[in-house]
Design a protein around this motif. Sequence first.
Motif, mmCIF file in Angstrom:
data_model
loop_
_atom_site.group_PDB
_atom_site.id
_atom_site.type_symbol
_atom_site.label_atom_id
_atom_site.label_comp_id
_atom_site.label_asym_id
_atom_site.label_seq_id
_atom_site.Cartn_x
_atom_site.Cartn_y
_atom_site.Cartn_z
ATOM 1 N N VAL A 1 0.848 -1.186 0.000
ATOM 2 C CA VAL A 1 0.000 0.000 0.000
ATOM 3 C C VAL A 1 0.889 1.244 0.000
ATOM 4 N N ALA A 2 0.569 2.136 -0.902
ATOM 5 C CA ALA A 2 1.337 3.374 -1.031
ATOM 6 C C ALA A 2 0.438 4.578 -0.794
ATOM 7 N N TRP A 3 1.058 5.642 -0.366
ATOM 8 C CA TRP A 3 0.407 6.947 -0.321
ATOM 9 C C TRP A 3 1.028 7.814 -1.417
ATOM 10 N N PHE A 4 0.166 8.344 -2.254
ATOM 11 C CA PHE A 4 0.568 9.310 -3.265
ATOM 12 C C PHE A 4 -0.062 10.653 -2.895
ATOM 13 N N ARG A 5 0.509 11.684 -3.455
ATOM 14 C CA ARG A 5 -0.117 12.996 -3.335
ATOM 15 C C ARG A 5 -0.002 13.719 -4.666
ATOM 16 N N GLN A 6 -0.951 14.603 -4.887
ATOM 17 C CA GLN A 6 -0.936 15.418 -6.096
ATOM 18 C C GLN A 6 -1.299 16.840 -5.725
ATOM 19 N N ALA A 7 -0.347 17.737 -5.920
ATOM 20 C CA ALA A 7 -0.587 19.158 -5.722
ATOM 21 C C ALA A 7 -1.086 19.756 -7.029
ATOM 22 N N PRO A 8 -1.785 20.878 -6.986
ATOM 23 C CA PRO A 8 -2.299 21.494 -8.212
ATOM 24 C C PRO A 8 -1.196 21.725 -9.227
ATOM 25 N N GLY A 9 -1.437 21.269 -10.456
ATOM 26 C CA GLY A 9 -0.482 21.481 -11.531
ATOM 27 C C GLY A 9 0.742 20.595 -11.497
ATOM 28 N N VAL B 1 4.710 9.271 -1.863
ATOM 29 C CA VAL B 1 5.387 9.755 -0.667
ATOM 30 C C VAL B 1 5.833 8.621 0.238
ATOM 31 N N SER B 2 5.131 7.506 0.187
ATOM 32 C CA SER B 2 5.511 6.389 1.046
ATOM 33 C C SER B 2 4.870 5.100 0.565
ATOM 34 N N CYS B 3 5.472 3.988 0.952
ATOM 35 C CA CYS B 3 4.915 2.683 0.626
ATOM 36 C C CYS B 3 5.298 1.693 1.714
ATOM 37 N N ILE B 4 4.428 0.734 1.946
ATOM 38 C CA ILE B 4 4.699 -0.316 2.927
ATOM 39 C C ILE B 4 4.390 -1.659 2.286
ATOM 40 N N ASN B 5 5.257 -2.624 2.508
ATOM 41 C CA ASN B 5 5.054 -3.929 1.882
ATOM 42 C C ASN B 5 4.004 -4.730 2.671
ATOM 43 N N PRO B 6 3.567 -5.863 2.155
ATOM 44 C CA PRO B 6 2.477 -6.598 2.807
ATOM 45 C C PRO B 6 2.758 -6.983 4.252
ATOM 46 N N SER B 7 3.980 -7.367 4.552
ATOM 47 C CA SER B 7 4.271 -7.802 5.911
ATOM 48 C C SER B 7 4.555 -6.634 6.859
ATOM 49 N N GLY B 8 4.729 -5.455 6.304
ATOM 50 C CA GLY B 8 4.988 -4.281 7.128
ATOM 51 C C GLY B 8 6.422 -4.132 7.566
ATOM 52 N N ASP B 9 7.319 -4.986 7.085
ATOM 53 C CA ASP B 9 8.715 -4.913 7.523
ATOM 54 C C ASP B 9 9.609 -4.170 6.541
ATOM 55 N N TRP B 10 9.037 -3.600 5.518
ATOM 56 C CA TRP B 10 9.788 -2.773 4.565
ATOM 57 C C TRP B 10 8.946 -1.554 4.242
ATOM 58 N N VAL B 11 9.545 -0.401 4.386
ATOM 59 C CA VAL B 11 8.855 0.845 4.066
ATOM 60 C C VAL B 11 9.792 1.738 3.276
ATOM 61 N N ALA B 12 9.210 2.659 2.556
ATOM 62 C CA ALA B 12 9.997 3.617 1.776
ATOM 63 C C ALA B 12 9.326 4.979 1.852
ATOM 64 N N TYR B 13 10.163 6.007 1.764
ATOM 65 C CA TYR B 13 9.669 7.381 1.821
ATOM 66 C C TYR B 13 10.348 8.216 0.745
ATOM 67 N N ALA B 14 9.594 9.173 0.221
ATOM 68 C CA ALA B 14 10.204 10.169 -0.645
ATOM 69 C C ALA B 14 11.152 11.029 0.184
ATOM 70 N N ASP B 15 12.199 11.524 -0.458
ATOM 71 C CA ASP B 15 13.157 12.365 0.266
ATOM 72 C C ASP B 15 12.485 13.580 0.899
ATOM 73 N N SER B 16 11.455 14.070 0.240
ATOM 74 C CA SER B 16 10.789 15.284 0.716
ATOM 75 C C SER B 16 10.048 15.088 2.038
ATOM 76 N N VAL B 17 9.774 13.833 2.409
ATOM 77 C CA VAL B 17 9.021 13.582 3.640
ATOM 78 C C VAL B 17 9.780 12.725 4.636
ATOM 79 N N TYR C 1 -3.731 10.307 -1.742
ATOM 80 C CA TYR C 1 -4.417 9.094 -2.154
ATOM 81 C C TYR C 1 -3.697 7.875 -1.582
ATOM 82 N N CYS C 2 -4.448 6.885 -1.183
ATOM 83 C CA CYS C 2 -3.817 5.591 -0.945
ATOM 84 C C CYS C 2 -4.099 4.699 -2.146
ATOM 85 N N ALA C 3 -3.160 3.827 -2.413
ATOM 86 C CA ALA C 3 -3.240 2.940 -3.567
ATOM 87 C C ALA C 3 -2.628 1.602 -3.192
#
Length: 122
Positions: free
Chosen positions: A33-41, A47-63, A94-96
Amino acid sequence: LQLVESGGGLVQPGGSLRLSCAASGTTLDSYAVAWFRQAPGREHERVSCINPSGDWVAYADSVKGRFTISRDSAANTVSLYMTRLNVEDTAVYYCAARWSFCLQGRNAYADWGQGTQVTISS
């Protein structure tokens, strides 16, 4: 699989928010499951993602260091805790979900929520 985001709102700079992504129709246990964001234009940004087991996550540098993603299998939800928010964090979030592992691009995610607005303003 249906996804519904909640928790968005208007927050002052420096504040915090917790977004939640609730799933129905099936369990999220096998989904990344990932979180995306979209600003106007601007393009969607993962921005982030977590794998099914929850033991791996990733983040955009900005956050990185400010946002924390987590999942609750019992509740079938994924949360994004956002701290030290600034105006550049203003966007629709958004979550995806996708089967198995996290990928970077938005086209890799088949299931999306409707989005929740996050506005950072004084």
